[in-house]
Design an enzyme around this catalytic site. Sequence first.
Site, PDB file in Angstrom:
ATOM      1  N   ASP A  67       0.818  -1.215   0.000  1.00  0.00           N
ATOM      2  CA  ASP A  67       0.000   0.000   0.000  1.00  0.00           C
ATOM      3  C   ASP A  67       0.854   1.269   0.000  1.00  0.00           C
ATOM      4  OD1 ASP A  67       0.942  -0.363   2.581  1.00  0.00           O
ATOM      5  OD2 ASP A  67      -1.000  -0.785   3.449  1.00  0.00           O
ATOM      6  N   ASN A 136      -7.072  -2.698  14.283  1.00  0.00           N
ATOM      7  CA  ASN A 136      -8.479  -3.038  14.014  1.00  0.00           C
ATOM      8  C   ASN A 136      -8.601  -4.275  13.108  1.00  0.00           C
ATOM      9  OD1 ASN A 136      -7.695  -2.068  11.547  1.00  0.00           O
ATOM     10  ND2 ASN A 136      -9.197  -0.405  11.431  1.00  0.00           N
ATOM     11  N   HIS A 138      -6.946  -4.737  10.237  1.00  0.00           N
ATOM     12  CA  HIS A 138      -6.751  -4.515   8.799  1.00  0.00           C
ATOM     13  C   HIS A 138      -5.470  -5.192   8.305  1.00  0.00           C
ATOM     14  CE1 HIS A 138      -4.667  -0.315   9.476  1.00  0.00           C
ATOM     15  NE2 HIS A 138      -3.737  -1.230   9.283  1.00  0.00           N
ATOM     16  N   GLU A 143      -9.696  -2.052   5.449  1.00  0.00           N
ATOM     17  CA  GLU A 143     -10.296  -1.767   6.743  1.00  0.00           C
ATOM     18  C   GLU A 143     -11.504  -2.675   7.004  1.00  0.00           C
ATOM     19  OE1 GLU A 143      -8.637   0.026   8.612  1.00  0.00           O
ATOM     20  OE2 GLU A 143      -8.008   1.946   7.787  1.00  0.00           O
TER      21      GLU A 143
HETATM   22  C1  GLP Z   1      -0.389   0.279   8.492  1.00  0.00           C
HETATM   23  C2  GLP Z   1      -0.159  -0.508   7.203  1.00  0.00           C
HETATM   24  C3  GLP Z   1      -0.324  -1.994   7.406  1.00  0.00           C
HETATM   25  C4  GLP Z   1       0.443  -2.433   8.651  1.00  0.00           C
HETATM   26  C5  GLP Z   1      -0.185  -1.783   9.866  1.00  0.00           C
HETATM   27  C6  GLP Z   1       0.476  -2.172  11.180  1.00  0.00           C
HETATM   28  O1  GLP Z   1      -1.664   0.831   8.590  1.00  0.00           O
HETATM   29  N1  GLP Z   1      -1.005  -0.089   6.146  1.00  0.00           N
HETATM   30  O2  GLP Z   1       0.125  -2.681   6.256  1.00  0.00           O
HETATM   31  O3  GLP Z   1       0.387  -3.822   8.777  1.00  0.00           O
HETATM   32  O4  GLP Z   1      -0.127  -0.382   9.719  1.00  0.00           O
HETATM   33  O5  GLP Z   1       1.619  -1.415  11.400  1.00  0.00           O
HETATM   34  P1  GLP Z   1       2.628  -1.621  12.591  1.00  0.00           P
HETATM   35  O6  GLP Z   1       3.502  -2.757  12.200  1.00  0.00           O
HETATM   36  O7  GLP Z   1       3.377  -0.325  12.677  1.00  0.00           O
HETATM   37  O8  GLP Z   1       1.823  -1.898  13.798  1.00  0.00           O
END
Ligand code: GLP
Length: 242
Positions: A67, A136, A138, A143
């Site tokens: 993303d 959440n 995702h 989402e």
């Molecule tokens: C973001 C990304 C996700 C990622 C998530 C968790 O929103 N779009 O791909 O898995 O955050 O991030 P973190 O590893 O910093 O908790």
Amino acid sequence: MRLVICETIEEFGEKAAQAIAAQIRAKSNSVLGLPTGDTPIRVYNELVKLYNENYIDFQYVTTFNLDEYLGMDKENPSSYNYFMWNNLFRHINISNEKVHIPDGKASDPHKECSDYEDSINGLGGLDLMVLGIGLNGHIGFNEPGTNFDSRTRVVELAESTISANARNFNSSDEVPRQAITMGIATIMAAKKILLLATGEGKAQIVYDAFNKNISTEIPASVLQYHKDVHIILDKEAGRYFK
Ligand code: GLP
């Protein structure tokens, strides 16, 4: 489903990097799906170490990131493009043209999304999709409520995601409200999936994703349908698993 709960965060980084390295060693021209976030940072550090030890070679590897924020310039330090080059790509021998990250500044974002799908499919699909998980549930920026047949597209971010990701910006007002993300169906089409999570904050959601009913309310729960999922957690994230 294969679950590994690591005693220490160091072990987590090593095990996750080894799982990715095993894919590259088994198939030198692997097509990898890669995540951003805090979780994979230590994994990327370990991968760089393995590369420096000549244990893995990225010459023939292709990557597709999950993303990117919409409207985000790739030179912006808060962009996922910047994150990937800073944490991984500039330290390894991957060729520029084999790195794919959605272009947040594309003049036609919808075409950017369909071209992204075409590029993945043109290479025969993803061999290994590496995922983090949002608080959440995702995956990517899919989402809660996302259809399981979704493909790469422009999405609106949940308020909770905007607050959670504000730490990478000066304030939550600066967090883009939209992003380009691979869809759930894009992710599920990968031959193998590696899900990574660390820290107490992720313990409940990662447990729910694999132990509650499959539901679009917890996007990661769709992974229960996948035939080859490997989950690597640290002790804190794995605390509810027996
Ligand atoms: C973001 C990304 C996700 C990622 C998530 C968790 O929103 N779009 O791909 O898995 O955050 O991030 P973190 O590893 O910093 O908790």
